[in-house]
Enzyme design. Structure first.
Site, PDB file in Angstrom:
ATOM      1  N   CYS A 208       0.803  -1.239   0.000  1.00  0.00           N
ATOM      2  CA  CYS A 208       0.000   0.000   0.000  1.00  0.00           C
ATOM      3  C   CYS A 208       0.827   1.277   0.000  1.00  0.00           C
ATOM      4  O   CYS A 208       0.604   2.152  -0.847  1.00  0.00           O
ATOM      5  CB  CYS A 208      -0.918   0.010   1.223  1.00  0.00           C
ATOM      6  SG  CYS A 208      -2.141  -1.303   1.199  1.00  0.00           S
TER       7      CYS A 208
HETATM    8  N1  LIG Z   1      -3.151  -6.182   1.371  1.00  0.00           N
HETATM    9  C1  LIG Z   1      -3.175  -5.076   2.101  1.00  0.00           C
HETATM   10  O1  LIG Z   1      -2.347  -4.844   2.987  1.00  0.00           O
HETATM   11  C2  LIG Z   1      -4.254  -4.052   1.844  1.00  0.00           C
HETATM   12  C3  LIG Z   1      -4.482  -3.056   2.796  1.00  0.00           C
HETATM   13  C4  LIG Z   1      -5.445  -2.097   2.570  1.00  0.00           C
HETATM   14  C5  LIG Z   1      -6.159  -2.124   1.381  1.00  0.00           C
HETATM   15  N2  LIG Z   1      -5.931  -3.103   0.468  1.00  0.00           N
HETATM   16  C6  LIG Z   1      -6.683  -3.056  -0.776  1.00  0.00           C
HETATM   17  O2  LIG Z   1      -7.593  -4.150  -0.803  1.00  0.00           O
HETATM   18  C7  LIG Z   1      -7.753  -4.596  -2.148  1.00  0.00           C
HETATM   19  C8  LIG Z   1      -7.468  -6.081  -2.208  1.00  0.00           C
HETATM   20  O3  LIG Z   1      -6.147  -6.273  -1.757  1.00  0.00           O
HETATM   21  P1  LIG Z   1      -5.581  -7.714  -1.377  1.00  0.00           P
HETATM   22  O4  LIG Z   1      -4.205  -7.477  -0.885  1.00  0.00           O
HETATM   23  O5  LIG Z   1      -6.543  -8.468  -0.541  1.00  0.00           O
HETATM   24  O6  LIG Z   1      -5.515  -8.381  -2.851  1.00  0.00           O
HETATM   25  P2  LIG Z   1      -5.223  -9.908  -3.218  1.00  0.00           P
HETATM   26  O7  LIG Z   1      -4.648  -9.876  -4.574  1.00  0.00           O
HETATM   27  O8  LIG Z   1      -4.474 -10.570  -2.120  1.00  0.00           O
HETATM   28  O9  LIG Z   1      -6.672 -10.566  -3.262  1.00  0.00           O
HETATM   29  C9  LIG Z   1      -7.646 -10.230  -4.197  1.00  0.00           C
HETATM   30  C10 LIG Z   1      -8.492 -11.467  -4.512  1.00  0.00           C
HETATM   31  O10 LIG Z   1      -9.563 -11.067  -5.358  1.00  0.00           O
HETATM   32  C11 LIG Z   1      -9.814 -12.151  -6.248  1.00  0.00           C
HETATM   33  N3  LIG Z   1     -10.591 -11.659  -7.388  1.00  0.00           N
HETATM   34  C12 LIG Z   1     -10.210 -10.767  -8.339  1.00  0.00           C
HETATM   35  N4  LIG Z   1     -11.222 -10.522  -9.174  1.00  0.00           N
HETATM   36  C13 LIG Z   1     -12.272 -11.278  -8.769  1.00  0.00           C
HETATM   37  C14 LIG Z   1     -13.595 -11.460  -9.220  1.00  0.00           C
HETATM   38  N5  LIG Z   1     -14.079 -10.823 -10.297  1.00  0.00           N
HETATM   39  N6  LIG Z   1     -14.376 -12.314  -8.562  1.00  0.00           N
HETATM   40  C15 LIG Z   1     -13.936 -12.992  -7.484  1.00  0.00           C
HETATM   41  N7  LIG Z   1     -12.673 -12.857  -6.989  1.00  0.00           N
HETATM   42  C16 LIG Z   1     -11.870 -11.999  -7.622  1.00  0.00           C
HETATM   43  C17 LIG Z   1      -8.428 -12.668  -6.597  1.00  0.00           C
HETATM   44  O11 LIG Z   1      -8.484 -13.976  -7.094  1.00  0.00           O
HETATM   45  C18 LIG Z   1      -7.733 -12.565  -5.240  1.00  0.00           C
HETATM   46  O12 LIG Z   1      -7.815 -13.753  -4.486  1.00  0.00           O
HETATM   47  C19 LIG Z   1      -6.811  -3.737  -3.001  1.00  0.00           C
HETATM   48  O13 LIG Z   1      -7.514  -2.636  -3.515  1.00  0.00           O
HETATM   49  C20 LIG Z   1      -5.806  -3.249  -2.000  1.00  0.00           C
HETATM   50  O14 LIG Z   1      -5.223  -2.023  -2.370  1.00  0.00           O
HETATM   51  C21 LIG Z   1      -5.005  -4.077   0.677  1.00  0.00           C
END
Ligand SMILES: NC(=O)c1ccc[n+]([C@@H]2O[C@H](COP(=O)([O-])OP(=O)(O)OC[C@H]3O[C@@H](n4cnc5c(N)ncnc54)[C@H](O)[C@@H]3O)[C@@H](O)[C@H]2O)c1
Length: 454
Positions: free
Chosen positions: A268
């Site tokens: 992030c």
């Molecule tokens: N990881 C962090 O520390 C964090 C912190 C704050 C905010 N975020 C935000 O949260 C969001 C997700 O981050 P994350 O780290 O969990 O991502 P990630 O890549 O770990 O997980 C995302 C998941 O979404 C799934 N996916 C994608 N498109 C899909 C669809 N159409 N239908 C069903 N599943 C689908 C993927 O297969 C994946 O498992 C991002 O916008 C990120 O910026 C993440």
């Protein structure tokens, strides 16, 4: 409540488990069939401390599927936690969000009940109201605020402490299309969080900006502390901990993220900083702060690289303790330890490494070019210069006897006992005058400053 959580990744699966463990009926959705199978088998699909236990507590309250429509049909709420990768221009892409919302909106079209969609992914200010909302209305043929609700509600979590951060947040942020949707979402959070965190409700754009602003304010603090660390290294008896401990007592400043150590990394902080810069450029806002923050951050790995190279004997081995971007996670993207390893390997240095959680993910990045030790003590004992890039509790196991000899230890987080280690090796507490003294330079730098002041 019946809740669908779309996206069972690093953030989505802990969130789904938190909802389920508090008694909500949750259906998780992911396009990754392996993640779905794991959730249904009660196994954590991602590395996150406490997730496995929480999944067990959740029992039959949490199931998973690849079928978005069936999950949304069974639910009153749909949380979208899909990726929003950064584009080359710094803006976040909405492609995953737009493709994930399509089947949700198609179910909203069929539903008589009021359904609330909650976007949790990080997005650019304006995305929820100007792009997501009209797309749901277009596909469903329904009116937002009357037939369905929409909220933007990001989480302020950090990998390694997602569950704790989620259950005990400093505050909860809700951007809402209408009061009813905000009330409903607030009632879910009230049922899940374990403290009396304040709830801040506002418009989409203000919530989207608040999310970006919070992360970029923290990065500014980190770079500021790292600038102080570099100053302290050039002052006689300079010690960034002494300075920041005092500074942090001022309630206008506070102590968190004011350590003075390595730069920030992870999923992030680096990209949020670039996104706010891109947004300011688009809006015509003069914003040198995030640029300066980023510049200081990019300076940290070369600074460490130089410190290692200048102390490494010809043909010597550099040891890196900490490859992830923080303790308790296996996430290595933009991690300072990983980037230091890359730059040392590129310079032809023999590098060994230890990380309590991230060896496997680092192996994917490096292949065979990096060797790993099975304990932090071994990593120190086999290195000519060892760098502790993380404040992992496991590193406390390193004892002075592991470090005896013509060896340099660069302790970026001041984890080890400075007095004890200074007796047995060239111990350098990063952010202190140790850095210049180990080159015999502290005196001359401070004389230079004294002379200028006079
Ligand atoms: N990881 C962090 O520390 C964090 C912190 C704050 C905010 N975020 C935000 O949260 C969001 C997700 O981050 P994350 O780290 O969990 O991502 P990630 O890549 O770990 O997980 C995302 C998941 O979404 C799934 N996916 C994608 N498109 C899909 C669809 N159409 N239908 C069903 N599943 C689908 C993927 O297969 C994946 O498992 C991002 O916008 C990120 O910026 C993440």
């Amino acid at each position: 409540m019946k809740i669908a959580v779309i996206g069972l990744g690093k953030l989505g699966s802990p969130m789904a488990a938190c909802f389920a463990s508090k008694g909500h009926q949750v259906v998780g959705v992911d396009m990754n069939a392996d993640f779905v199978a794991k959730i249904n088998a009660g196994q954590a699909p991602v590395f996150e401390p406490g997730l496995q236990e929480l999944l067990q507590q959740s029992g039959s309250n949490l199931t998973a599927t690849c079928d978005t429509k069936s999950a949304v049909r069974q639910s009153d709420f749909t949380f979208l936690i899909v990726p929003t990768p950064s584009q080359d221009d710094g803006f976040f892409s909405l492609d995953y969000v737009m493709s994930a919302i399509r089947p949700v909106a198609e179910v909203i079209a069929e539903k008589d009940e009021f359904h609330v969609v909650v976007l949790t992914s990080t997005v650019m200010p304006g995305a929820t109201g100007n792009q997501l909302l009209p797309e749901i209305e277009r596909i469903s043929g329904k009116k937002c605020g009357e037939d369905f609700g929409l909220c933007y509600s990001p989480e302020f979590i950090s990998l390694g402490s997602v569950i704790r951060d989620y259950l005990c947040p400093d505050f909860t942020l809700i951007g809402e299309s209408d009061e009813r949707s905000g009330e409903l979402l607030e009632s879910i959070y009230t049922s899940v969080v374990e403290n009396d965190a304040a709830v801040q409700r506002m418009s989409f754009a203000n919530a989207e900006l608040t999310k970006l602003a919070l992360n970029t304010f923290v990065t500014t603090k980190i770079s500021y502390a790292n600038m102080l660390a570099e100053i302290c290294e050039r002052l006689e008896d300079g010690n960034v901990d002494v300075v920041t401990n005092a500074l942090g007592l001022d309630t206008r400043i506070g102590r968190k993220y004011l350590k003075g150590s390595v730069g920030y990394g992870g999923p992030c902080f680096p990209r949020d900083n670039k996104a706010i810069t891109a947004m300011c450029q688009q809006l015509g806002v003069t914003a040198p702060l995030p640029l300066a923050t980023d510049e200081i951050n990019r300076h940290q790995v070369p600074r460490l690289h130089q410190a290692v190279m200048s102390r490494l004997p010809r043909g010597g081995t550099a040891g890196i303790l900490g490859l992830a971007y923080k303790p308790d996670t296996n996430f290595v993207e933009k991690a300072q330890g990983l980037m230091l390893a890359e730059s040392l390997l590129a310079a032809g240095v023999n590098v060994i490494a230890y990380d309590p959680a991230a060896t496997e993910t680092a192996q994917r990045a490096f292949g065979d070019s990096l060797n790993y030790t099975s304990t932090p003590e071994d990593c120190v004992a086999q290195s000519d210069v060892a760098v502790l890039t993380l404040p992992c509790p496991e590193f406390k196991a390193i004892q002075p006897q592991d470090a005896v000899g013509e060896r340099t230890i660069i302790d970026c987080w001041r984890v080890l006992d400075r007095d004890a280690f200074s007796k047995v090796c060239n111990y350098i507490a990063w952010g202190t005058s140790d850095v210049a003294r180990s080159h015999g330079g502290a005196e001359s730098h401070s004389q230079h400053i004294t002379a200028k002041a006079a």
